[in-house]
Write an enzyme that holds these catalytic residues in place. Structure first.
Site, short mmCIF file in Angstrom:
data_model
loop_
_atom_site.label_atom_id
_atom_site.label_comp_id
_atom_site.label_asym_id
_atom_site.label_seq_id
_atom_site.Cartn_x
_atom_site.Cartn_y
_atom_site.Cartn_z
N CYS A 187 0.80 -1.28 -0.06
CA CYS A 187 0.08 0.06 -0.18
C CYS A 187 0.80 1.32 0.04
O CYS A 187 1.95 1.29 0.61
CB CYS A 187 -0.95 -0.02 1.16
SG CYS A 187 -2.26 -1.32 1.25
N HIS A 207 15.57 -36.83 -9.31
CA HIS A 207 14.85 -37.35 -8.17
C HIS A 207 13.39 -36.86 -8.25
O HIS A 207 12.83 -36.50 -7.23
CB HIS A 207 15.46 -36.90 -7.11
CG HIS A 207 17.11 -37.46 -6.82
ND1 HIS A 207 17.33 -39.06 -6.60
CD2 HIS A 207 18.08 -36.96 -7.01
CE1 HIS A 207 18.57 -38.93 -6.52
NE2 HIS A 207 19.07 -37.82 -6.79
N GLU A 227 6.60 -14.97 -12.06
CA GLU A 227 6.09 -13.56 -11.28
C GLU A 227 5.43 -12.72 -12.34
O GLU A 227 4.18 -12.35 -12.22
CB GLU A 227 7.15 -12.51 -10.79
CG GLU A 227 8.04 -13.28 -9.63
CD GLU A 227 9.12 -12.12 -9.41
OE1 GLU A 227 8.57 -11.30 -8.44
OE2 GLU A 227 10.08 -11.81 -10.05
N ARG A 279 3.63 -0.35 -5.10
CA ARG A 279 3.47 -0.98 -3.59
C ARG A 279 2.05 -1.57 -3.29
O ARG A 279 1.81 -2.37 -2.55
CB ARG A 279 3.52 0.31 -2.38
CG ARG A 279 4.88 1.00 -2.59
CD ARG A 279 4.72 2.30 -1.61
NE ARG A 279 4.53 1.52 -0.20
CZ ARG A 279 5.65 1.21 0.52
NH1 ARG A 279 6.77 1.44 0.17
NH2 ARG A 279 5.40 0.73 1.74
N GLU A 321 16.13 -18.21 -9.63
CA GLU A 321 15.74 -16.80 -10.13
C GLU A 321 15.29 -16.80 -11.54
O GLU A 321 14.09 -15.83 -11.68
CB GLU A 321 17.08 -16.09 -9.72
CG GLU A 321 16.87 -14.34 -10.45
CD GLU A 321 15.91 -13.81 -9.51
OE1 GLU A 321 15.27 -14.18 -8.39
OE2 GLU A 321 15.50 -12.51 -9.54
N ASN A 358 -1.20 2.29 5.74
CA ASN A 358 -0.34 1.01 5.23
C ASN A 358 0.11 0.21 6.46
O ASN A 358 0.64 0.53 7.23
CB ASN A 358 0.75 1.65 4.37
CG ASN A 358 1.83 0.61 4.19
OD1 ASN A 358 3.08 1.08 4.07
ND2 ASN A 358 1.53 -0.62 4.07
N GLY A 359 -0.49 -1.11 6.50
CA GLY A 359 -0.03 -2.14 7.57
C GLY A 359 -1.25 -2.94 7.77
O GLY A 359 -2.02 -3.29 6.98
N LYS A 407 11.34 -15.38 -12.07
CA LYS A 407 10.88 -14.23 -12.99
C LYS A 407 9.92 -14.69 -13.85
O LYS A 407 9.02 -13.97 -13.92
CB LYS A 407 12.34 -13.82 -13.92
CG LYS A 407 13.30 -13.21 -13.18
CD LYS A 407 13.21 -11.78 -12.66
CE LYS A 407 12.43 -11.62 -11.29
NZ LYS A 407 13.29 -11.39 -10.15
N TRP A 409 -2.94 -2.76 -1.65
CA TRP A 409 -2.81 -4.03 -1.69
C TRP A 409 -3.54 -4.74 -0.70
O TRP A 409 -3.28 -4.72 0.29
CB TRP A 409 -1.17 -4.27 -1.81
CG TRP A 409 -0.93 -5.91 -1.88
CD1 TRP A 409 -0.63 -6.38 -3.21
CD2 TRP A 409 -0.79 -7.05 -1.24
NE1 TRP A 409 -0.43 -7.49 -3.26
CE2 TRP A 409 -0.45 -7.94 -2.05
CE3 TRP A 409 -1.01 -7.12 0.00
CZ2 TRP A 409 -0.18 -9.40 -1.40
CZ3 TRP A 409 -0.83 -8.27 0.70
CH2 TRP A 409 -0.40 -9.55 0.08
N LYS A 431 5.62 -4.72 -4.73
CA LYS A 431 7.19 -4.49 -4.64
C LYS A 431 7.63 -4.67 -3.25
O LYS A 431 8.79 -5.16 -2.99
CB LYS A 431 7.63 -3.22 -5.40
CG LYS A 431 9.19 -3.38 -5.46
CD LYS A 431 9.56 -2.86 -6.95
CE LYS A 431 11.03 -3.11 -7.02
NZ LYS A 431 11.28 -4.58 -7.14
C1 G6P Z 1 8.52 -9.00 -3.30
C2 G6P Z 1 9.14 -8.42 -4.44
C3 G6P Z 1 10.22 -9.48 -4.85
C4 G6P Z 1 11.35 -9.03 -3.85
C5 G6P Z 1 10.79 -9.46 -2.60
C6 G6P Z 1 11.87 -9.10 -1.34
O1 G6P Z 1 8.16 -10.45 -3.39
O2 G6P Z 1 7.92 -8.55 -5.37
O3 G6P Z 1 10.77 -8.72 -6.13
O4 G6P Z 1 12.33 -9.97 -4.20
O5 G6P Z 1 9.56 -8.86 -2.18
O6 G6P Z 1 11.95 -7.77 -1.35
P1 G6P Z 1 12.99 -6.88 -0.90
O7 G6P Z 1 12.52 -5.28 -0.92
O8 G6P Z 1 13.04 -7.02 0.75
O9 G6P Z 1 14.14 -7.19 -1.59
#
Ligand code: G6P
Length: 613
Positions: free
Chosen positions: A2, A509, A493, A27, A486, A99-100, A490, A73, A608
């Site tokens: 948020c 396995h 996501e 956010r 990773e 926010n929270g 990607k 969010w 994010k």
């Molecule tokens: C969210 C974001 C990711 C990020 C993760 C950790 O899931 O979408 O891209 O890697 O949070 O965030 P941070 O700000 O702690 O790296």
């Protein structure tokens, strides 16, 4: 998650707030709302993106030079017009953005219902604004006193801004575990979840601390006090953010811009900290604690998402180069597991935003055990940066695309520099080996640049070949195993394709059962200690009909002869390979998502900055 923004000053508030909400949309973006005062109090809320709110507000009265805004969010209550913020109190006098999470909202709500409060939404936030109203009415208190008293009853996390219909010259803000920044302009104030909505108006900011309440009154100095009613002197800092860093700069998406920025962001991360000619690395954050870090018995690395993947590469780096035992932990698991932490441990917290709730809480737990805590963070002044004993910023600039790219390579670069320092100081790297590695790391930005231009069209073509795949498997070994994770993350996501990352040898396995001619398999098979082994793994996939795309080191004729598609990356020292091998996988996920018509920068359900547990 948020985003919050607020304005009070001489100018029309609406354009400032709506632009601020666009900047904060990373956010959360399932609904948005705004409240403005112009003699009347107008509240406009809409399910959907900030642009949906903007479209709706275009037909409304948006005048007024004080207001608050929010992009959501959802946690409590589905995303719709009613659950969107701002929320008003029962008598309509107060409006609040939050926010929270208010964890004890159910108890508070029941008590308020017994005092005849009626609620419109399913949110925890609405409970908070009713609570403030109840306390204000009952005690005939000023808004700041009522906010302060209400917050002492609240458990959970909050960043809030409250506006009062009866006092249009006042905003009251407060925070605990969710960020809040106050910009101080000429005769005006902005309040926001981060500095991005503020920077084009003023560079003078005050970062609010936990359990602080800010009284922001028109034409008066900013006042801050804590929940125990202690007045605090606001510490004004200058933000080093440029407006161009927040724009797309001609790219169709932030994610693509951020991928292409990597040659310069990796270089920025090293700037002033490394000298290739003289062959040294130095990190200001490590200087004071160097002895303790050199003598540490163990390192624990905490992170979430992509930052956790960077942490896994850290494990390979510190063990390989500095012979320091490392454990990499999901912050969310670590904190609830009764972990063993000793004073002789170094605890590294890795976070792009510096606000991830689980990482912050895990870090605080490690501090309670007396470990040395060190932050690898991007956002300057963020909670994790401030909560750690020391740390190093990665300095890659604002990352706006929700899928992390340049922050990841910045984190890995920082881990590489730290491992070189510790490897040398702990006596496991000889001087010449240390200097050779420093020189090689310094060449990485140029190599990433070369790679980006050389592989871009080819990766786009490969993306076209696989855009309709329902699943994908990513395999890697050693330093490239976290890259397999990773790469898969990607793709998941941003394109919503199911993908799994696996250590290539573990494929036998389980995942090997999934392989057939419909399963694209991306193998990161660069030169290094496990090259021969991964060649065998590629054979195993090929003999079961799998379609192999291999990321290899330039000139690898052997794998070229086996794989269906090959992406070549420049050669480097094995510990730095991840900085290169991840790049084509970032581009691949990007182009598959674009070709599938997905919203690359704002993928569904994600945010994010994850400020809830
Ligand atoms: C969210 C974001 C990711 C990020 C993760 C950790 O899931 O979408 O891209 O890697 O949070 O965030 P941070 O700000 O702690 O790296």
């Amino acid at each position: 998650m948020c985003g919050i923004v607020a304005y009070i000053g001489p100018r029309p508030a609406y354009p400032i707030l709506i632009k601020g909400l666009h900047r904060l949309e990373y956010r959360g973006y399932d609904s948005a709302g705004i409240a403005l005062q112009n003699g009347r109090l107008n509240i406009y809320k809409k399910k959907g993106k900030v642009s949906d709110l903007e479209e709706y507000a275009a037909q409304q009265d948006t005048s007024g030079n004080v207001g608050i805004g929010h992009t959501r969010w959802a946690t409590h209550g589905k995303p719709d017009d009613i659950n969107a913020h701002p929320h008003a109190s029962g008598n309509g006098r107060l409006v609040l953005v939050h926010n929270g999470i208010i964890e004890n909202y159910a108890v508070l709500k029941n008590a308020l219902i017994n005092h005849s409060h009626a609620f419109q939404s399913e949110t925890d936030t609405e409970v908070l604004v009713h609570l403030i109203e109840e306390i204000q009415e009952r005690g005939q208190l000023s808004l700041e006193d009522a906010v302060q008293q209400a917050l002492t009853q609240v458990q959970g996390a909050y960043a809030i801004v409250v506006m009062d219909r009866n006092d249009p010259d006042l905003l009251v803000a407060a925070r605990k575990s969710s960020p809040l920044v106050i910009g101080i302009g000429e005769d005006e104030f902005l309040i926001a979840s981060d500095a991005t909505p503020i920077v084009e108006h003023t560079k003078q900011v005050v970062y609010l601390d936990d359990e602080e309440v800010a009284v922001v009154r028109r034409n008066a100095p900013l006042r801050i006090r804590d929940l125990r009613n202690q007045e605090k002197d606001p510490i004004v800092q200058e933000i080093e953010l440029e407006i161009e860093q927040l724009e797309k700069g001609g790219y169709p998406h932030f994610m693509l811009k951020e991928i292409f920025e990597q040659p310069s962001t990796i270089a920025e991360c090293m700037r002033g900290r490394m000298n290739a000619e003289e062959g040294w690395v130095r990190l200001g954050g490590m200087e004071e604690y160097k002895k303790r870090m050199i003598n540490a018995q163990r390192m624990i690395i905490l992170g979430c998402g992509t930052s956790w993947h960077a942490g896994m590469i850290g494990e390979y780096l510190f063990e390989d180069l500095a012979r320091l035992p490392v454990e990499v932990e999901y912050a969310s698991e670590f904190r609830y597991r009764n972990p063993v932490v000793r004073e002789s441990d170094i605890v590294l917290a890795i976070s792009q935003s510096g606000e991830t709730a689980d990482t912050l809480a895990a870090l605080q737990l490690a501090k309670e055990y007396g470990a040395l805590t060190y932050g690898i963070v991007n956002v300057v002044g963020s909670s994790i940066a401030r909560a750690t004993d020391s740390g190093s910023y990665i300095h890659v600039g604002p990352e706006i695309g929700v899928a992390s790219t340049k922050a990841f390579t910045g984190q890995v670069t920082m881990l590489g520099m730290m491992a070189l320092i510790l490897g040398y100081e702990r006596g496991y790297l000889g001087k010449s080996q240390y200097q050779r590695l420093v020189q090689e790391l310094a060449l990485v930005p140029k190599k990433v640049e070369q790679l980006l231009y050389q592989c871009h069209d080819q990766v786009k073509y490969i993306a076209g070949e696989f855009k309709n795949a329902a699943n994908a498997l990513y395999l890697g070994r050693g330093y490239n195993f976290p890259i397999a994770l990773e790469g898969a993350l990607k793709l998941k996501e941003i394109s919503y394709v199911h993908a799994e990352g696996y250590p290539a040898a573990e494929m036998k396995h389980g995942p090997i059962a999934l392989i057939d001619e419909n399963m694209p398999v991306f193998v990161i098979a660069t030169n290094g200690s496990t090259h021969d082994k991964i060649v065998s793994n590629i054979q195993e996939v090929k003999s079961r009909g799998g379609i192999v795309t291999a990321v290899v080191t330039e000139g690898d004729e052997l794998i070229k002869g086996m794989a269906d598609y090959v992406i070549e990356i420049p050669a480097t020292e094995e510990p730095f390979t991840p900085l290169l091998s991840v790049v084509p996988l970032q581009l691949l996920a990007y182009y598959i998502a674009v070709m599938r018509g997905c919203n690359v920068d704002q993928p569904r359900n994600l945010a994010k900055s994850v400020t809830v547990e």
